[in-house]
Design an enzyme around this catalytic site. Structure first.
Site, PDB file in Angstrom:
ATOM      1  N   SER A 169     -32.393 -42.296 -15.804  1.00 40.99           N
ATOM      2  CA  SER A 169     -32.595 -41.046 -14.965  1.00 40.99           C
ATOM      3  C   SER A 169     -34.152 -41.207 -14.342  1.00 40.99           C
ATOM      4  CB  SER A 169     -32.655 -39.652 -15.795  1.00 40.99           C
ATOM      5  OG  SER A 169     -32.668 -38.768 -15.086  1.00 40.99           O
ATOM      6  N   HIS A 170     -34.636 -39.964 -14.305  1.00 43.17           N
ATOM      7  CA  HIS A 170     -35.938 -39.928 -13.527  1.00 43.17           C
ATOM      8  C   HIS A 170     -37.129 -40.743 -14.175  1.00 43.17           C
ATOM      9  CE1 HIS A 170     -35.924 -37.026 -16.832  1.00 43.17           C
ATOM     10  NE2 HIS A 170     -37.494 -37.190 -17.027  1.00 43.17           N
ATOM     11  N   ASP A 334     -33.098 -37.598  -8.146  1.00 41.65           N
ATOM     12  CA  ASP A 334     -33.770 -38.403  -8.873  1.00 41.65           C
ATOM     13  C   ASP A 334     -32.899 -39.744  -8.973  1.00 41.65           C
ATOM     14  OD1 ASP A 334     -31.485 -37.615 -10.485  1.00 41.65           O
ATOM     15  OD2 ASP A 334     -32.548 -37.640 -12.304  1.00 41.65           O
ATOM     16  N   ASP A 336     -30.794 -41.148 -11.079  1.00 40.52           N
ATOM     17  CA  ASP A 336     -29.342 -41.269 -11.142  1.00 40.52           C
ATOM     18  C   ASP A 336     -28.671 -40.077 -10.509  1.00 40.52           C
ATOM     19  OD1 ASP A 336     -30.551 -39.422 -12.903  1.00 40.52           O
ATOM     20  OD2 ASP A 336     -28.691 -39.449 -14.534  1.00 40.52           O
ATOM     21  N   ASP A 338     -28.772 -36.793 -10.336  1.00 34.95           N
ATOM     22  CA  ASP A 338     -28.293 -35.388 -10.812  1.00 34.95           C
ATOM     23  C   ASP A 338     -29.233 -34.356 -10.650  1.00 34.95           C
ATOM     24  OD1 ASP A 338     -29.860 -36.584 -12.703  1.00 34.95           O
ATOM     25  OD2 ASP A 338     -28.590 -36.129 -14.632  1.00 34.95           O
ATOM     26  N   ARG A 339     -30.416 -34.671 -10.515  1.00 33.58           N
ATOM     27  CA  ARG A 339     -31.503 -33.566 -10.140  1.00 33.58           C
ATOM     28  C   ARG A 339     -31.826 -33.599  -8.701  1.00 33.58           C
ATOM     29  NH1 ARG A 339     -36.482 -33.971 -14.432  1.00 33.58           N
ATOM     30  NH2 ARG A 339     -35.211 -34.260 -16.047  1.00 33.58           N
ATOM     31  N   LYS A 434     -25.117 -32.086 -14.077  1.00 34.06           N
ATOM     32  CA  LYS A 434     -25.697 -31.393 -12.976  1.00 34.06           C
ATOM     33  C   LYS A 434     -25.449 -32.637 -11.745  1.00 34.06           C
ATOM     34  CE  LYS A 434     -30.348 -33.152 -14.763  1.00 34.06           C
ATOM     35  NZ  LYS A 434     -30.015 -33.693 -16.327  1.00 34.06           N
TER      36      LYS A 434
HETATM   37  C1  VG1 Z   1     -35.369 -33.324 -19.551  1.00 36.65           C
HETATM   38  C2  VG1 Z   1     -35.290 -32.043 -18.891  1.00 36.65           C
HETATM   39  C3  VG1 Z   1     -33.726 -31.476 -19.378  1.00 36.65           C
HETATM   40  C4  VG1 Z   1     -32.844 -32.357 -18.725  1.00 36.65           C
HETATM   41  C5  VG1 Z   1     -33.144 -33.712 -19.320  1.00 36.65           C
HETATM   42  C6  VG1 Z   1     -32.056 -34.914 -18.700  1.00 36.65           C
HETATM   43  O1  VG1 Z   1     -35.318 -33.304 -20.966  1.00 36.65           O
HETATM   44  O2  VG1 Z   1     -36.098 -31.032 -19.565  1.00 36.65           O
HETATM   45  O3  VG1 Z   1     -33.706 -30.061 -18.850  1.00 36.65           O
HETATM   46  O4  VG1 Z   1     -31.492 -31.963 -19.113  1.00 36.65           O
HETATM   47  O5  VG1 Z   1     -34.711 -34.147 -18.809  1.00 36.65           O
HETATM   48  O6  VG1 Z   1     -32.216 -34.838 -17.198  1.00 36.65           O
HETATM   49  P1  VG1 Z   1     -36.309 -33.288 -22.057  1.00 36.65           P
HETATM   50  O7  VG1 Z   1     -35.869 -33.457 -23.348  1.00 36.65           O
HETATM   51  O8  VG1 Z   1     -37.415 -34.583 -21.436  1.00 36.65           O
HETATM   52  O9  VG1 Z   1     -37.153 -31.966 -21.600  1.00 36.65           O
HETATM   53  V1  VG1 Z   1     -31.832 -36.405 -16.357  1.00 36.65           V
HETATM   54  O10 VG1 Z   1     -32.095 -35.981 -14.970  1.00 36.65           O
HETATM   55  O11 VG1 Z   1     -33.216 -37.350 -17.296  1.00 36.65           O
HETATM   56  O12 VG1 Z   1     -30.539 -36.817 -17.193  1.00 36.65           O
HETATM   57 CO    CO Z   2     -31.233 -37.464 -13.661  1.00 33.57          CO
END
Ligand code: VG1
Ligand code: CO
Length: 611
Positions: A169-170, A334, A336, A338-339, A434
């Protein structure tokens, strides 16, 4: 498919003439020799010319690895960790060992990812293990590309049994950075903890990997390849997703907005997966100017960037949107896809406000919601702006733990259609993830709807105007999040334990500076659909005036611990709505730092990221 499944099933259960116990150098050479002949797969896998196909499956002995526990969203580690022998294979095999047979034998799975470093090797491993475990068919995005929302969309459209997403992801990518894997189930939602806990349990005792002996699959061209009873279909990463977006939004409304000479839009794909979607959707379908896409080529290391669309890591876009002659709407997504981050001219929309504003305007601007949303939901740390919309629209409302997986059941049960997280996640029940591009299309629809019929030369309703109008109707929930990345794990844990102890001794009415405690707890959630319980989901201090301070440890990092501190305060007075959030929240932020003794525990004077 069913009869093939049965045959394959019995083959896999029947002993060894089709199963070779270990890889041998001879086999590897055979493999190479054979692969030069065409058509290779049939030669290898068809034992006879009858319709009964045989797929050769190797049994590879393996040893467990520690620490393959899934976090908030999938398993994320440094690339070098995943490159260890069988590390990824162990997890994938443990996943198959955890699923009921009927959920994959002879079934259909989807595979895609964000294009980051190690995805190519990973895709080949996953394909071979899927075939080795009796999966009937796997649909793969061309070049292994599919955004997280697109995987969810493809699973749903093609009625697949589930799918893999290769992404951290990010988190940054490249040989020295992060890689990750997520598994989504048949309605397209991230696997629930009941499954991920079982996978983790199985990783601790795994001893065998079932891998089909097939050559690496060329993922660069569309089409179907058959390997006996196993089929790989390489699909266009955009078309199913685009088709879905066309059913959700009024494309003509967005086209009309994007073609106005007095409206400018800019989208930053951050060299991540939405680079593959931005041109086909925004430019080819919606008529945006091609120059509106920044960093539009997906790169294995995201161009050395950190593909997290926030004020710190999307600084190029932020500079443009806060510079002179800024476009009217700026957005980013981001790694992948989704953000999302939404910006107006010199104006930042917090994700907590974004979901509330989308929910309030959905029925008017988005055809998918023409009968109104069914219900609204947010993650616990997300601000209460959405709660106010739910109460005014008299909609069912839910507060769930952090992580999109907690929304899926509510959607499947018809209780929820629009939801969001403060972490730049916004979406709806059109899929079960998302969705960054969806959020951008939602904002374009809202701005398009508000400006419908305005002549060129008239003042347009801006992103800022939409936010101000929203706050004057609902009041403003000031919100900020402080992230302290890569802290020493044991110190971060000590701080959390200290706070847990403080909570156990606290009682309603206690004074904290000028604030009076309403309650403090460790958030726990009981899923209203299946009754499953999630505990220890964040430490909350909620005060009598509704202000909140929340602390959590991140479940997505790959090094040390990331502490997240969330601060929120409601302001009904419209004359105060223009104040900067950092100014409005200063007293509460100071209180949050002092309650937690954060600096004392971690040695950190400043957060890494402020939202
Ligand atoms: C973070 C965010 C959470 C989100 C998750 C995955 O998790 O706070 O709201 O759902 O990333 O997003 P954490 O446990 O680091 O707070 V993504 O875009 O990485 O799939
Ligand atoms: Co993501």
């Amino acid at each position: 498919m069913a009869s093939v499944a049965l045959r394959l099933n019995s083959l896999l259960q029947s002993p060894p003439q089709h199963v070779i116990s270990t890889r041998s150098p001879l086999l590897a050479r055979d493999h190479l020799l054979l692969s030069r002949r065409a058509p290779f797969p049939r030669l290898l896998v068809r034992a006879s010319s009858s319709a009964s196909p045989i797929l050769k499956v190797e049994s590879i002995p393996t040893k467990p690895y520690e620490g393959q526990k899934t976090g908030t969203s999938g398993l994320r580690k440094k690339v070098k960790v995943f490159q260890q022998e069988n590390y990824l294979a162990n997890w994938i095999q443990s996943l198959f060992n955890s699923l009921p047979l009927e959920d994959y034998k002879g079934g259909l799975l989807v595979l895609g990812g964000d294009g980051r470093f190690f995805n190519k090797e990973a895709a080949e491993i996953i394909i071979k293990i899927a075939a080795g475990n009796g999966v009937g068919k796997i649909l793969v995005g061309r070049d292994g590309i599919l955004s997280t929302p697109a995987v969810s969309a493809v699973i749903r459209k093609r009625k697949a049994n589930g799918g893999f997403i290769m992404s951290a992801s990010h988190n940054p990518g490249g040989p020295d950075y992060d890689w990750g894997i997520k598994f989504n189930y048949s309605s397209g939602q991230p696997a629930p903890e009941s499954i991920t806990d079982q996978i983790y349990g199985n990783t601790l005792s795994i001893s065998e990997i079932k891998m089909a002996d097939i050559p690496d699959v060329d993922l660069s061209s569309l089409g179907t390849k058959e390997y006996g009873s196993f089929t790989v279909e390489v699909v266009d990463p955009v078309s199913d997703y685009l088709e879905l977006m066309e059913t959700v939004f009024d494309f003509q409304l967005i086209k009309d907005l994007l073609s106005r000479p007095d409206f400018r839009f800019i989208f930053d794909a951050m060299h991540a997966v939405t680079g593959a979607y931005a041109k086909p959707i925004f430019v080819d379908q919606l008529g945006a100017n091609p120059s509106c896409i920044m960093n539009g080529v997906p790169l294995e290391d995201f161009g050395h960037g950190h593909p997290d669309p926030n004020l710190t890591y999307a600084k190029e876009l932020v500079q443009i949107m806060y510079g002179s002659n800024a476009p009217d709407l700026g957005a980013a997504s981001d790694g992948d896809g989704d953000r999302n981050m939404i910006l107006g001219k010199g104006f930042f929309i917090t994700p907590s406000d974004s979901v509330a504003i989308i929910a309030a305007n959905a029925q008017a601007a988005i055809p998918y919601f023409k009968s109104g949303p069914k219900g609204l939901a947010r993650s616990m740390p997300t601000s209460g702006a959405l709660d106010r919309v739910a109460s005014r629209l008299q909609l069912p409302f839910f507060e769930v733990p952090t992580g999109w997986k907690f929304f899926g059941n509510l959607m499947d049960d018809g209780k929820l259609s629009i939801c969001g997280e403060e972490s730049f996640g916004t979406g709806s029940d059109h899929i079960r993830e998302k969705d960054g591009i969806w959020a951008v299309l939602a904002w374009l629809s809202i701005i398009g709807e508000k400006n419908k019929g305005r002549k060129v030369g008239e003042k347009l309703v801006s992103v800022e105007d939409v936010a101000m109008e929203h706050w004057s109707t609902f009041g403003r929930n000031f919100f900020s999040r402080y992230d302290y990345e890569e802290c020493d794990s044991s110190k971060a844990n000590q701080m959390i334990e200290y706070l847990r102890d403080l909570i156990s001794r606290s009682k309603p009415g206690d004074a904290y500076g000028n604030y009076t405690l309403k309650f403090a707890d460790d958030f726990a959630y009981t899923d209203p659909v299946d009754g499953s319980v999630a505990t220890k989901q964040g430490l909350r201090f909620v005060f009598a005036d509704g202000s909140r301070i929340i602390y959590r440890l991140s479940g997505t990092g790959s090094a040390g611990a990331t502490i997240r501190m969330y601060i929120e305060q409601f302001e009904p007075d419209a004359s105060k709505h223009k104040v900067d959030a950092q100014v409005a929240l200063k007293p509460l932020i100071e209180l949050a730092l002092s309650i937690s003794k954060l600096e004392q525990f971690t040695g950190r004077q400043k957060p890494t990221v402020i939202t």
